[in-house]
Design a protein around this motif. Structure first.
Motif, PDB file in Angstrom:
ATOM      1  N   GLN B   5       0.863  -1.174   0.000  1.00  0.00           N
ATOM      2  CA  GLN B   5       0.000   0.000   0.000  1.00  0.00           C
ATOM      3  C   GLN B   5       0.899   1.223   0.000  1.00  0.00           C
ATOM      4  O   GLN B   5       1.879   1.274   0.725  1.00  0.00           O
ATOM      5  N   GLU B  79      -4.051  -2.928  13.522  1.00  0.00           N
ATOM      6  CA  GLU B  79      -3.954  -2.485  12.123  1.00  0.00           C
ATOM      7  C   GLU B  79      -2.793  -1.508  11.956  1.00  0.00           C
ATOM      8  O   GLU B  79      -2.074  -1.531  10.962  1.00  0.00           O
ATOM      9  N   ARG B  80      -2.619  -0.669  12.936  1.00  0.00           N
ATOM     10  CA  ARG B  80      -1.524   0.281  12.909  1.00  0.00           C
ATOM     11  C   ARG B  80      -0.191  -0.470  12.819  1.00  0.00           C
ATOM     12  O   ARG B  80       0.706  -0.090  12.078  1.00  0.00           O
ATOM     13  N   GLN B  82       0.194  -3.311  11.559  1.00  0.00           N
ATOM     14  CA  GLN B  82       0.329  -3.909  10.226  1.00  0.00           C
ATOM     15  C   GLN B  82       0.822  -2.876   9.217  1.00  0.00           C
ATOM     16  O   GLN B  82       1.501  -3.209   8.252  1.00  0.00           O
ATOM     17  N   LEU B  83       0.452  -1.607   9.452  1.00  0.00           N
ATOM     18  CA  LEU B  83       0.837  -0.553   8.515  1.00  0.00           C
ATOM     19  C   LEU B  83       2.261  -0.081   8.738  1.00  0.00           C
ATOM     20  O   LEU B  83       2.943   0.355   7.819  1.00  0.00           O
ATOM     21  N   CYS B  84       2.693  -0.157   9.987  1.00  0.00           N
ATOM     22  CA  CYS B  84       3.949   0.491  10.346  1.00  0.00           C
ATOM     23  C   CYS B  84       4.821  -0.469  11.150  1.00  0.00           C
ATOM     24  O   CYS B  84       4.432  -0.911  12.230  1.00  0.00           O
ATOM     25  N   ALA B 161       5.354  -4.271   5.778  1.00  0.00           N
ATOM     26  CA  ALA B 161       4.528  -3.101   6.092  1.00  0.00           C
ATOM     27  C   ALA B 161       4.876  -1.962   5.142  1.00  0.00           C
ATOM     28  O   ALA B 161       6.032  -1.809   4.749  1.00  0.00           O
ATOM     29  N   LYS B 193       7.611   1.843  -0.736  1.00  0.00           N
ATOM     30  CA  LYS B 193       7.370   1.987   0.700  1.00  0.00           C
ATOM     31  C   LYS B 193       7.884   3.319   1.210  1.00  0.00           C
ATOM     32  O   LYS B 193       8.735   3.948   0.574  1.00  0.00           O
TER      33      LYS B 193
END
Lengths: 282, 260, 330
Positions: B5, B79-80, B82-84, B161, B193
């Motif tokens: 993402q 989730e955070r 997972q993102l970072c 991530a 990324k």
């Protein structure tokens, strides 16, 4: 009003006179005790005015049966506590407070050692010794006579076939075997003491499993279980519920342990009654 | 590496107080996907605090932190995570886990959605990515400092991530592995990324990073390309040293000189 | 996890029913075990009463308490990132015991559930104070220092409380509270502790991934999605529930929480999450076997079970100190 007052006064004189007759020869006027059991005996049998001091233990909730009159000094078994009280008779047991007793003896106070009682025979000897030291107290002589009567009525002779079996389960899973006063009381009351049958001499341990396996007709607890202690956990175990529910239990008073002289007669009578109930039920 | 993402990471006017001391003061900056950003500054300038703030370890007193369109603090913790992904300056493993198992901890934010076999496979891949595939079965307490750091790096990368934050990632590494490490981060940035590193080595920062944030006493002293930030005057002011910035064979080069 | 380790864990599992049979056939009275089992729960024969009302609850309680202590020890070591952490060593059990003493000896009127609840509160206060006093991520020495201080203080309070308790036996019962015992326990104690131990186990189960993440330290754990107070509190409550309620019914049984997680850690590849369940299993097994040992060697002369576990545990502790000095890993 006047007439009533006169009768009261008359009654007071009468009581006074009776006292004088009943306690004609109290050997001592100012008695002190250095022993818990002797405290209790004095407090129950001797007029309070003749007692100058008992041990502090007697003032504890656990041992106190009635309020202790204020003039009685609660000692901690130190000789110097008793000196200012000028007792004319000091009672002490065989054990404990020996240093204070020796000291007081050296100082010229009359110290009398009353033997402890761990069996019925010793109890009789104790009562005799007390009689010698205190003079013929009415309750003391009554107690001596009652005891002699109870002992004379020995049921073990007649009821060989219907002897219910009893087992003592005391705190910390302790049981009382042959050679103990408690054993004598059980057998005198017409029970077989299972602990003695199992070969326990004096004190022994009995687990709940053994209690269940031996299946006594009467389960005898000992002492108060009103205050919590892990020691009493065994007798609170649900496995004993059926005993308690069916009334096949008896509780020996705590006093029997530290001062049998005051408890033995009642206990023996109650045990005999209990035995009769069990035999009838069968 | 698929399903990356691409998210822009924005912070506006961040302030942070730690132990009754203001350590960050009004930091505003943006981190764009595909960019490798170095956070530099002398000791105590607030590099670790900024990174901690960005990774959600410390809650900022004031200011706003947005990832894409969303406010960072409103995102659920898992989730955070997972993102970072975040690698602190020091990370001492408490137990003697096998290296591969330690790397697999980086997949904890995904819980059961990744099965055990997949976790093992991805951990091994991540280890190989940092040249540590041969360490997979070794207990981490028996590794050297540099080996451990590479294993931890694999832990950072294993979750794939979109936002990677590492505090002094090359501190314990030899020069070869430092270069390798920077190349790895460069590649990660090139796949789209957002990569943020705190660095002490200004040479590495100049050479590999697209952007540099220079922190001084908790404030942002400068931000921009290496050439814009690492001017001799500014480096002199912040670090108190002589320095030179030059281009050599089309590559930026930073050379530290004597003390001022 | 290697196949060898899997086999070892399977062996532990298989040993459980064997140990159970051993425990059921151990006791001062010889009973006909198969007949007692066959005659069933409701039978009135003395053998089956002994089996179902006396031996089974005692064995079940040993399993429960052992599991709770193993679980509590593993969770505590995981939470404090420290292999020296142990509920009994660091005062958690003393906190529970002190609360239990206050309830049992002074509050005769309170209902049965108050006992485990207050013991849990006591354990919670103690584990919370260790956690606060040592500081998070504290060194082993600092942690043990804080724990020993709290333990000493609470033990002194226990002695004080028992000294003034109305029961004549109270003072001698400090031994029970310090060493624990399973004697004369029945189903009532099992039922009293069971729901709370289960609740504690559930809490620790929910916190297993937090404990895993904590292998990397607090900061990394926070970055992995375990930020905030929720997870540490979950672990603290889990430990307090498991340890507190078992202390309330069986006293302080030491060393299980120390030895068991240590022995089990290599079997689960040092994973603090799986360690929880394996430690519960091994703790249950160890305490049951210790009780079998107690029953068969000393019988009704009841050597306190805590003394047996200490006999096993203390040399282990020495070994830990010596090997820790050598390896620097402690």
């Amino acid at each position: 009003m006047g007439r009533q007052g006169r009768t009261t006064r008359l009654r007071a004189w009468l009581i006074c006179g009776l006292w004088l007759c009943a306690v004609p020869a109290l050997a001592a006027e100012r008695i002190a005790s250095l022993n818990l059991c002797l405290d209790q005996i004095l407090l129950s049998w001797v007029p309070p005015n003749n007692i100058v001091s008992v041990t502090w233990l007697s003032g504890q909730d656990q041992y106190r049966r009635a309020p202790i009159p204020e003039h009685i000094y609660l000692n901690r078994a130190q000789a110097e506590e008793l000196l200012p009280l000028t007792p004319d008779l000091i009672l002490t047991g065989q054990f404990g407070a020996q240093r204070a007793a020796a000291r007081l003896e050296q100082l010229g106070f009359p110290v009398v050692r009353i033997p402890d009682a761990y069996s019925l025979e010793q109890l009789q000897a104790q009562l005799t010794a007390l009689g010698k030291a205190l003079g013929p107290l009415p309750q003391l002589t009554a107690q001596e006579k009652q005891l002699a009567d109870l002992l004379a009525d020995n049921p073990s002779a007649g009821h060989e076939q219907s002897k219910p079996r009893a087992l003592i389960l005391s705190a910390n899973n302790i049981t009382y075997g042959s050679g103990m006063l408690e054993h004598q009381l059980l057998t005198r009351a017409g029970f077989t003491n299972l602990a003695a049958e199992e070969g326990v001499n004096q004190l022994g341990r009995v687990s709940l499993e053994q209690v269940i396996a031996l299946a006594p007709d009467l389960l005898v607890f000992y002492g108060g279980a009103q205050d919590f202690a892990i020691a009493h956990l065994a007798e609170r175990h649900p496995v004993l519920k059926q005993y308690i529910a069916s009334g096949r239990t008896y509780r020996l008073p705590e006093q029997l342990g530290y001062c049998p002289a005051l408890a033995v007669v009642d206990v023996l009578q109650q045990l005999k009654k209990k035995r009769a109930e069990i035999v009838d039920a069968e | 590496m698929s399903d990356v993402q691409s998210l822009e990471f924005n912070c506006r006017d961040l302030t942070l107080t730690r132990n009754h001391r203001r350590v960050l003061e009004g930091i505003s900056c943006a981190f764009r996907p595909g960019e490798l950003t170095a956070v530099i500054g002398p000791n105590g300038a607030g590099k670790s605090s900024l990174l901690g703030c960005l990774a959600g370890i410390y809650a900022a007193d004031t200011g706003q932190l947005c990832i894409g369109e969303r406010e960072f603090n409103r995102i659920a913790a898992a989730e955070r995570a997972q993102l970072c992904a975040y690698l602190p300056q020091q990370e001492a493993p408490a137990w003697s886990l096998a290296a591969q198992d330690l790397v697999a901890l980086g997949l904890l934010p995904w819980g059961r959605s990744i099965d055990r076999a997949a976790k093992a496979r991805r951990s091994l891949l991540a280890l190989q990515q940092v040249d540590a595939g041969h360490l997979a079965a070794r207990p981490v307490t028996q590794l050297s400092g540099g080996e451990l750091r590479r294993v931890q790096l694999a832990r950072l990368l294993v979750g794939d991530a979109p936002l990677l934050i590492a505090d002094e990632p090359g501190a314990a590494l030899d020069i070869r592995h430092q270069l390798q490490l920077m190349q790895t981060f460069r590649q990660q940035a090139d796949t789209g990324k957002t990569v943020i590193l705190a660095l002490h080595d200004l040479g590495l920062a100049a050479r590999y990073c697209d952007r540099i944030l220079l922190l001084h006493n908790g404030s942002l002293a400068a931000q921009g390309s290496a050439e814009e930030v690492l001017t001799p005057a500014r480096v002199g002011e912040v670090y108190g040293i002589h320095s030179e910035f030059r281009w050599r064979d089309g590559r930026p080069e930073f050379v530290a000189g004597d003390l001022l | 996890m290697s196949t060898r380790n899997k086999t070892l864990i399977a062996v532990l599992l298989a040993a459980l029913p064997v140990a159970m049979l051993l425990a059921l056939s151990s006791g001062p009275v010889a009973i006909d075990l198969p007949a007692a089992i066959a005659s069933g729960w409701r039978s009135d024969s003395s053998d089956s009463v002994i089996l179902w009302q006396l031996r089974l609850p005692r064995a079940v309680l040993a399993l429960l308490v052992g599991a709770a202590l193993g679980l509590g020890g593993a969770a505590m070591q995981g939470m404090l990132r420290n292999p020296l952490a142990e509920p009994a060593l660091l005062g958690v059990s003393s906190g529970a015991a002190l609360a239990a003493i206050l309830v049992l000896y002074y509050g005769a009127a309170v209902s049965g559930l108050m006992l485990p609840l207050l013991a849990i509160t006591g354990a919670l206060l103690a584990v919370g104070s260790v956690w606060l006093l040592a500081g998070r991520g504290a060194s082993a020495s600092r942690l043990v220092l804080a724990g020993v201080a709290i333990n000493a203080f609470l033990s002194a309070l226990m002695a004080l409380a028992l000294n003034y308790a109305p029961s004549m036996f109270a003072m001698q019962e400090i031994v029970f509270w310090l060493l624990g015992s399973l004697a004369n326990r029945g189903w009532d104690q099992v039922l009293l502790a069971l729901p709370f131990i289960v609740a504690g186990a559930i809490m620790l189960f929910l916190a297993r991934n937090y404990l895993r993440a904590l292998s990397l330290g607090e900061t990394s754990a926070a970055s992995l999605g375990f930020a905030g107070r929720r997870y540490p509190l979950l672990v603290l409550f889990g430990i307090a529930f498991a340890v507190g309620s078992s202390v309330a019914v069986a006293g302080t049984i030491g060393f299980i929480g120390l030895v068991v997680p240590h022995l089990m850690r290599p079997l689960v590849g040092q994973d603090p999450g799986r360690l929880l369940w394996v430690s519960a299993l091994a703790g249950a097994l160890l305490l049951l076997l210790a009780d079998v040992l107690v029953l068969n060697t000393v019988g009704t002369q009841e050597l306190r079970i805590g003394a047996v576990t200490a006999f096993i545990g203390a040399p282990f502790f020495f070994w830990l100190i010596v090997s820790g000095r050598r390896e620097m890993s402690l």
